[in-house]
Design an enzyme around this catalytic site. Structure first.
Site, PDB file in Angstrom:
ATOM      1  N   SER A  81       0.002   6.892   1.261  1.00 40.97           N
ATOM      2  CA  SER A  81      -0.288   7.511  -0.032  1.00 40.97           C
ATOM      3  C   SER A  81      -0.270   9.026  -0.033  1.00 40.97           C
ATOM      4  O   SER A  81      -0.126   9.636  -1.091  1.00 40.97           O
ATOM      5  CB  SER A  81      -1.649   7.030  -0.535  1.00 40.97           C
ATOM      6  OG  SER A  81      -2.677   7.417   0.356  1.00 40.97           O
ATOM      7  N   HIS A 128      -0.879   0.968  -2.378  1.00 39.43           N
ATOM      8  CA  HIS A 128      -0.135   1.935  -3.185  1.00 39.43           C
ATOM      9  C   HIS A 128       1.255   1.429  -3.571  1.00 39.43           C
ATOM     10  O   HIS A 128       2.120   2.229  -3.945  1.00 39.43           O
ATOM     11  CB  HIS A 128      -0.031   3.268  -2.446  1.00 39.43           C
ATOM     12  CG  HIS A 128      -1.344   3.963  -2.315  1.00 39.43           C
ATOM     13  ND1 HIS A 128      -1.856   4.795  -3.295  1.00 39.43           N
ATOM     14  CD2 HIS A 128      -2.284   3.919  -1.337  1.00 39.43           C
ATOM     15  CE1 HIS A 128      -3.040   5.252  -2.911  1.00 39.43           C
ATOM     16  NE2 HIS A 128      -3.322   4.728  -1.734  1.00 39.43           N
ATOM     17  N   LYS A 154      -5.481   0.449  -8.831  1.00 38.14           N
ATOM     18  CA  LYS A 154      -4.397   1.432  -8.946  1.00 38.14           C
ATOM     19  C   LYS A 154      -3.369   0.931  -9.963  1.00 38.14           C
ATOM     20  O   LYS A 154      -3.538   1.138 -11.151  1.00 38.14           O
ATOM     21  CB  LYS A 154      -3.835   1.739  -7.561  1.00 38.14           C
ATOM     22  CG  LYS A 154      -4.876   2.461  -6.691  1.00 38.14           C
ATOM     23  CD  LYS A 154      -4.380   2.813  -5.331  1.00 38.14           C
ATOM     24  CE  LYS A 154      -5.352   3.696  -4.572  1.00 38.14           C
ATOM     25  NZ  LYS A 154      -6.678   3.109  -4.327  1.00 38.14           N
TER      26      LYS A 154
END
Length: 405
Positions: A190, A218, A249
């Site tokens: 990330s 991610h 996320k």
């Protein structure tokens, strides 16, 4: 004489401030329906800003389906879950969501946790305790949650150079062939935006009889068919033993999970203290996530917009001569290389230009590699991007001249 508790704690905090690593939280209120616009609260006043560092990559936290599902769940069930999964904390929302996540990754089962950090920590620690003599091979840039989980497992660990398959193979080859082995790595790193060579890792795992553990935090929702992640994009999901992901996320809500064989999931469910003794996520959260996962299984629009936005911002930064780091993914890091300067640039962007991007300093990244990390999303407009690059150019030029003087 009593131990000087307060002075020792003050000294620790003073050290952080001297190094420019003291973290200050931005007091924000996101504007529903207008994100990435938000209000920044400071000194009793508020000012409009644009958020450039959110991990709500697809803005699903603002999606009408997600918000409606959360309202419906809270209207039906109330606020909290009522306990751990063993003590009244399992609702039908949790059961449905685990089935949906298992299906997303083509696995037999899935297990929900309160966060991605907990899912990594609990799972890796539990596997080490259930598999005597387990040797864990960990990429040197793995997230803190993976590092903590491996540490808490108490077994042997080997750290291999980032994405270096020759080093990984040499280390695998140095271990007793009969020892249980697990390779732990991330799909997307990330802070740099690098992809893992997932296929090559699977090849080595097959060759040396190792389990594979991929952190898709991610990348889930963002890559691959139906948003199943990088392993699915690369066509090797069936060769991955354990997938770990987040619900905070790309899916825009909160929580973490693993997906694996029914046997692995049952062992973690039955032995991991981080799962057993934690109150389950609220039904309203599970309902919102369920709507988000189902939507992103069907819709490519959000993913396409994200990748187009990231490509445009990288191009604009490069054309402006800004030190954008090489990143093949949706993450756009801008190299600074100094903790004090990194925070100063971040502070000036916020105070003078209404642009919020958090400085990334040690221990999140190694000293000397400090950076600003931008995460453009589907709702960052061309005008927002142009203004960002203009502001960066002004601040960057001023700071560079000041340092040269």
């Amino acid at each position: 004489m009593a131990f000087p508790y307060s002075s020792k704690l003050r000294d620790a905090l003073s050290g952080l401030r001297r190094e420019g690593r003291y973290r200050v939280f931005a007091d924000l209120v996101r504007r529903r329906g207008k994100y990435p616009s938000a209000d920044f609260h400071a000194g009793g006043a508020k000012k409009p800003i644009t958020v450039w560092c959110s991990n709500d990559y697809l803005c699903m936290g603002q999606h009408p389906k997600v918000i409606a599902a959360m309202h419906a769940a809270i209207d039906q069930t109330g606020a909290g879950s009522g306990g751990t999964r063993n003590i009244s904390g399992t609702t039908h929302y949790h059961v449905e969501l685990e089935a949906e996540l298992a299906d997303l990754h083509g696995k037999e089962a899935a297990l929900l946790f309160t966060s991605g950090f907990v899912s990594n920590d609990a799972t890796l620690a539990t596997l080490a305790k259930l598999l005597p003599g387990l040797v864990v091979f960990s990429d040197e840039l793995n997230h803190a949650s993976m590092i903590e989980g491996i540490k808490h497992g108490g077994g042997e660990k080997r750290i291999f150079k980032h994405n270096d398959m020759a080093d990984l193979e040499a280390q695998l080859n140095s271990v007793d062939p009969s020892a249980p082995k697990l390779i732990a790595f991330e799909a997307v790193y990330s802070m740099d935006g690098h992809f893992a060579p997932v296929t090559s890792i699977c090849d080595l795992a097959d060759k040396y009889g190792a389990l594979t553990y991929i952190d898709e935090v991610h990348s889930v929702g963002l890559y691959g068919p139906r948003g199943a992640g990088v392993a699915a994009r690369d066509g090797v999901m069936g060769r991955i033993d354990i997938v770990e992901g987040t619900l905070a996320k790309a899916f825009g809500v909160m929580g973490g999970y693993i997906a694996a064989s029914a046997e692995i999931v049952d062992c973690v469910r039955s032995f991991a203290p981080g799962f057993i003794f934690t109150t389950s996520i609220a039904p309203s959260l599970a309902g919102g996530i369920l709507a988000s996962v189902r939507h992103l299984k069907e819709s490519e629009a959000e993913r396409q917009a994200l990748h187009e936005r990231a490509a445009r911002l990288k191009r604009l930064m490069t054309e402006a001569g800004l030190p954008a780091m090489d990143s093949p993914s949706h993450i756009v890091p801008l190299f600074v290389g100094d903790a004090v300067l990194c925070k100063a640039v971040s502070d000036e962007l916020l105070s003078e230009h209404g642009i919020y991007v958090q400085p990334i300093n040690f221990p999140t990244v190694p000293r000397g590699t400090e950076r600003l990390r931008f995460t453009p999303g589907p709702f960052h407009t061309d005008e927002m991007m142009d203004e960002l690059v203009r502001a960066l150019d002004v601040v960057w030029t001023a700071r560079r001249l000041k340092r040269a003087a």
